[in-house]
Write a protein that holds these residues in place. Structure first.
Motif, short mmCIF file in Angstrom:
data_model
loop_
_atom_site.label_atom_id
_atom_site.label_comp_id
_atom_site.label_asym_id
_atom_site.label_seq_id
_atom_site.Cartn_x
_atom_site.Cartn_y
_atom_site.Cartn_z
N PRO A 1 0.81 -1.23 0.00
CA PRO A 1 0.00 0.00 0.00
C PRO A 1 0.84 1.27 0.00
N ILE A 2 1.95 1.27 0.75
CA ILE A 2 2.78 2.48 0.82
C ILE A 2 3.42 2.78 -0.53
N ILE A 3 3.99 1.74 -1.18
CA ILE A 3 4.60 1.94 -2.49
C ILE A 3 3.56 2.42 -3.50
N PHE A 4 2.40 1.77 -3.50
CA PHE A 4 1.35 2.13 -4.46
C PHE A 4 0.88 3.57 -4.24
N LEU A 5 0.56 3.91 -2.99
CA LEU A 5 0.03 5.24 -2.71
C LEU A 5 1.05 6.34 -2.97
N THR A 6 2.30 6.12 -2.56
CA THR A 6 3.30 7.17 -2.71
C THR A 6 3.66 7.42 -4.18
N ILE A 7 3.74 6.35 -4.97
CA ILE A 7 4.07 6.52 -6.38
C ILE A 7 2.90 7.16 -7.14
N VAL A 8 1.68 6.68 -6.88
CA VAL A 8 0.51 7.26 -7.55
C VAL A 8 0.37 8.74 -7.19
N LEU A 9 0.50 9.06 -5.90
CA LEU A 9 0.39 10.45 -5.47
C LEU A 9 1.57 11.28 -6.00
N GLY A 10 2.75 10.65 -6.07
CA GLY A 10 3.91 11.37 -6.58
C GLY A 10 3.76 11.74 -8.05
N ILE A 11 3.29 10.78 -8.86
CA ILE A 11 3.11 11.03 -10.29
C ILE A 11 1.95 11.99 -10.55
N SER A 12 0.82 11.72 -9.90
CA SER A 12 -0.35 12.58 -10.13
C SER A 12 -0.15 13.97 -9.54
N GLY A 13 0.66 14.06 -8.49
CA GLY A 13 0.91 15.35 -7.85
C GLY A 13 1.79 16.25 -8.71
N MET A 14 2.62 15.65 -9.54
CA MET A 14 3.46 16.45 -10.43
C MET A 14 2.64 17.10 -11.55
N GLY A 15 1.62 16.36 -12.00
CA GLY A 15 0.77 16.92 -13.05
C GLY A 15 1.42 16.85 -14.41
#
Length: 410
Positions: free
Chosen positions: A61-75
């Motif tokens: 869950p941590i890897i999934f959430l952090t990478i998804v949020l990291g990519i989507s947060g960059m825009g």
């Protein structure tokens, strides 16, 4: 007159309530129990394994959430691709350098040139390839949960950038992330138990006296990894005006957890949190750290290359320069993702030995006795290497925020 005892009480309270203090106590207690009550200590294996298994539940869950949020947060997907390419290039260069250092150190120190009396050493010329050890990329991917989660997270993160209601889903994932980290913080209070169980089992099961025939290899691995940390990684940090000793001091609690559990995974969440406190942007941390746990394994790279040369020396096998380059090339590929599968180090070693077809795969049995003791060095080096990698990418991308830094910078 009341100030002095108040300060002393406050200092004592801070020490007693510090998780690092209890992890250190647990490690010492585990060593003592393993030395004086080995039979009881061996039974503590379940305690250490249970803690690691509990923490591993959070890794996906941590890897999934952090990478998804990291990519989507960059825009900006171009930015995602740029950071990803930079990170992968850095990983490949540094891990290849680590492989070369492991081979060079093994040739200089020659840990395999030991007294072989009492060891069942077969004639390497009689060795035939065992087909069961052939490396299967498809099964390696199917068995590697970390790589599967990484791939799924990258796809989801990219897809979110094209979704019209991205903010709603990102907000939901952010709340989930906060809950996961909050629960994990509670679980980490059990870290002393995990450190105690792991250390007690190690000392109780093997005992220091059983390591004499292979002690030279173990010492060589530790010396080489220490030099890699302080010279190579230290020089990289120094270029960015950060002292390696300050970085290690800042991560002391996490390093003790890694030392006690022989795994860098339990310290992953804390590493990410502290890198953000240092000034690394959340988006870079969320993308680089989880990816580095599969692709930036400096300690594992040193260990794998050194073990192959050790076995060659043990069996008196001469390796040509071309064969050494072949070994480096194979390990550059097969070592990626090695941290995601239990016992994968032996899978990688077996596949490499099978490919070069000169060193008996059966020689891996000699590594079983000391592998556990060297796992601490691998895990610590991997952990530090991923922290350094994140700082490098953050600095290179100008994503190192100007915040009040808890570390001493030049």
């Amino acid at each position: 007159m009341q100030d002095v005892p108040t300060k002393k009480n406050s200092l004592l309270f801070n020490i007693v309530t510090n998780l690092t203090f209890w992890v250190l106590i647990a490690i010492v207690s585990g060593i003592l129990l393993g030395n004086y009550k080995p039979d009881t200590a061996v039974q503590m294996k379940v305690v250490g394994d249970s803690f690691i298994s509990l923490v591993k539940l959070f890794i996906g869950p941590i890897i999934f959430l952090t990478i998804v949020l990291g990519i989507s947060g960059m825009g900006d997907l171009k930015k995602v691709g740029r950071i990803g390419i930079k990170a992968l290039l850095y990983f490949e260069v540094v891990t290849t350098f680590a492989l070369a250092i492991g081979i060079l150190a093994a040739y200089i120190i020659q840990p395999g040139k030991i007294d072989k009396s009492g060891l069942d050493i077969q004639d390497a010329s009689q060795y035939t390839t065992n087909p069961k050890t052939d490396f299967d990329w498809w099964h390696f991917f199917l068995d590697n949960f970390t790589l599967q989660v990484l791939l799924a997270a990258i796809i989801c993160g990219i897809a979110l950038n094209y979704y019209s209601k991205r903010e709603i889903i990102v907000g939901y994932l952010y709340k989930c992330s906060k809950v996961v980290f909050r629960v994990l913080k509670i679980v980490m209070y059990l870290a002393p138990l995990g450190a105690f169980g792991g250390m007690a089992y190690t000392i109780g099961k093997f005992g220091l006296q059983t390591l004499i025939p292979l002690g030279k290899l173990m010492v060589t691995v530790y010396i080489t990894m220490a030099l890699f940390i302080f010279v190579v990684l230290g020089s990289i940090l120094r270029y960015y005006k950060i002292r390696i000793l300050d970085f290690l001091k800042f991560m002391k609690a996490e390093l003790l957890i890694v030392l006690g559990t022989s795994s860098s995974e339990p310290a992953l969440p804390s590493l990410m949190e502290k890198l953000e406190r240092m000034g690394c942007s959340k988006s870079v941390v969320g993308l680089v750290v989880p990816t580095g746990y599969s692709f930036n394994l400096d300690g594992t790279s040193i260990y794998l290359s050194m073990c192959i040369i050790f076995l060659a020396q043990l069996y008196d096998v001469h390796l040509s320069f071309g064969e050494i380059l072949t070994i480096i090339g194979l390990l550059m590929i097969t070592s990626k993702g090695a941290a995601g599968v239990t016992g994968s180090g032996f899978i990688v070693l077996a596949s490499t030995l099978t490919a070069i077809h000169k060193i008996p795969v059966e020689g891996l049995a000699f590594l079983l006795g000391v592998d556990k003791f060297m796992s601490e060095a691998r895990a610590i080096t991997n952990f530090i290497g991923n922290g350094v990698a994140t700082i490098v990418i953050s600095k290179n991308e100008n994503e190192f925020l100007q915040v009040e830094n808890p570390m001493k910078l030049d």
